[in-house]
Design an enzyme around this catalytic site. Structure first.
Site, short mmCIF file in Angstrom:
data_model
loop_
_atom_site.label_atom_id
_atom_site.label_comp_id
_atom_site.label_asym_id
_atom_site.label_seq_id
_atom_site.Cartn_x
_atom_site.Cartn_y
_atom_site.Cartn_z
N SER A 18 3.50 -2.40 10.43
CA SER A 18 4.94 -2.42 10.71
C SER A 18 5.61 -3.74 10.33
CB SER A 18 5.22 -2.08 12.19
OG SER A 18 4.84 -0.74 12.45
N HIS A 65 -9.45 0.92 5.03
CA HIS A 65 -8.16 1.11 5.72
C HIS A 65 -8.39 2.04 6.91
CE1 HIS A 65 -4.05 2.38 6.53
NE2 HIS A 65 -3.65 1.31 5.87
N LYS A 118 0.13 4.23 -0.31
CA LYS A 118 -0.53 5.42 0.29
C LYS A 118 -0.30 6.64 -0.61
CE LYS A 118 0.13 3.36 4.79
NZ LYS A 118 0.08 3.55 6.24
N GLY A 170 2.60 1.95 10.96
CA GLY A 170 3.58 3.03 10.86
C GLY A 170 4.30 3.35 12.16
N GLU A 174 -5.23 -5.29 10.60
CA GLU A 174 -4.22 -4.25 10.82
C GLU A 174 -4.53 -3.53 12.12
OE1 GLU A 174 -2.27 -2.99 6.89
OE2 GLU A 174 -4.04 -1.75 7.15
N ASN A 197 0.87 -1.18 0.00
CA ASN A 197 0.00 0.00 0.00
C ASN A 197 0.90 1.23 0.00
OD1 ASN A 197 -1.80 2.05 0.49
ND2 ASN A 197 -2.27 1.42 2.61
N GLU A 225 -6.81 4.44 7.96
CA GLU A 225 -6.63 5.88 7.66
C GLU A 225 -7.88 6.45 7.01
OE1 GLU A 225 -2.90 5.47 5.61
OE2 GLU A 225 -1.92 4.98 7.51
C1 PEP Z 1 -0.72 0.07 6.27
O1 PEP Z 1 -0.93 1.27 6.33
O2 PEP Z 1 -1.53 -0.68 5.68
C2 PEP Z 1 0.47 -0.45 6.91
C3 PEP Z 1 0.49 -1.70 7.22
O3 PEP Z 1 1.48 0.44 7.13
P1 PEP Z 1 2.94 0.10 7.74
O4 PEP Z 1 3.41 -1.15 7.09
O5 PEP Z 1 3.78 1.30 7.37
O6 PEP Z 1 2.76 -0.05 9.21
#
Ligand code: PEP
Length: 249
Positions: free
Chosen positions: A211, A97, A11, A173, A167, A9, A99
């Site tokens: 992460s 997601h 983003k 992040g 997630e 992703n 976000e």
């Molecule tokens: C995400 O936003 O879907 C995600 C998993 O981000 P990160 O890997 O940066 O934690």
């Protein structure tokens, strides 16, 4: 056991030249694998999907969107409809997601409607769920996932058109991840919830996201019921993303 899916992703990152270079690099690596045991998906910003699609053409890497509107077309300035993503060659679309839920106020019903739009456009919806840190601390992680699955997975879902991405919001992040035992507990719970709703729950890919990086991928990808990863930050560097994918081998 479902095949592993490693999804990136991107983003709101990558101008066209950077995205094309990253995609081309991944495409060369993937097409050079004799018999890859994982599928690889990249989800660039909508504005560069077309260019990225051209860069990975013929490589076996597949293309996805990061979001879509619930309607198929109409007066929705700035939005992207699912059929438009299909038209660009996308096979998958991320919906719900955290976000989007956090910054755009998206609730389960809307996520479900978006997933339905993705299905109707002939693509696979990657439906994201996961608890906040406060919810985990309150012992509600499983209940939150149950509620989000019940509300966000539309009728007509199957392993053919639906992927679930667990997630935990507090892991996205931040560099923090749940323990392997915690991931195993939640993924088993998700599988059990799906078995109450779908005809083919064992075939549904359940991704872990939050992460994931090269150093923890092997441990996370070997947890029971983890069928791949949804990767944010580490998907922006070919070496890192590739190392995560190879951890599935
Ligand atoms: C995400 O936003 O879907 C995600 C998993 O981000 P990160 O890997 O940066 O934690």
């Amino acid at each position: 056991m479902p095949r592993k899916l490693i999804a990136g992703n991107w983003k709101m990152n990558c101008l066209k030249a950077d995205g094309v270079a990253l995609a081309r690099d991944l495409g060369v690596r993937y097409s050079g694998e004799a018999d890859p045991v994982f599928d690889m998906l990249v989800c660039p910003p909508a504005q560069i999907i077309d260019a990225v699609g051209a860069a990975i053409a013929g490589s076996g890497v597949v293309l996805g969107g990061q979001d879509c509107h619930r309607e198929r077309k109409g007066a929705f300035t700035g939005d992207v409809a699912a059929p438009m993503l299909a038209d660009l060659g996308c096979s998958h679309v991320i919906v719900g997601h955290s976000e989007r839920r956090q910054y755009h106020g998206e609730i389960d019903l809307l996520v479900s409607e978006k997933a339905k739009a993705v299905h109707e456009a002939g693509m696979t919806a990657i439906i994201c769920i996961g608890e906040t840190e406060a919810e985990r601390d309150a012992g509600q992680a499983l209940a939150v996932c149950s509620r989000q699955i019940a509300g966000s997975v539309p009728e007509g879902s199957s392993a053919e058109n639906t992927v679930i991405a667990y997630e935990p919001v507090w892991a996205i992040g931040t560099g923090r991840t749940p323990t392997a035992d915690d991931v195993a507990e939640v993924h088993a719970h998700i599988r059990a919830e799906l078995s109450r709703m779908l005809a083919d729950p064992d075939d549904v890919q359940i991704l872990y996201g939050g992460s994931v990086k090269a150093s923890n991928a092997e441990e996370l990808m070997s947890v029971a019921n983890v069928d791949g990863a949804l990767v944010g930050g580490a998907s922006l560097k070919a070496d890192d993303f590739w190392a995560i994918a190879k951890a599935c081998s």
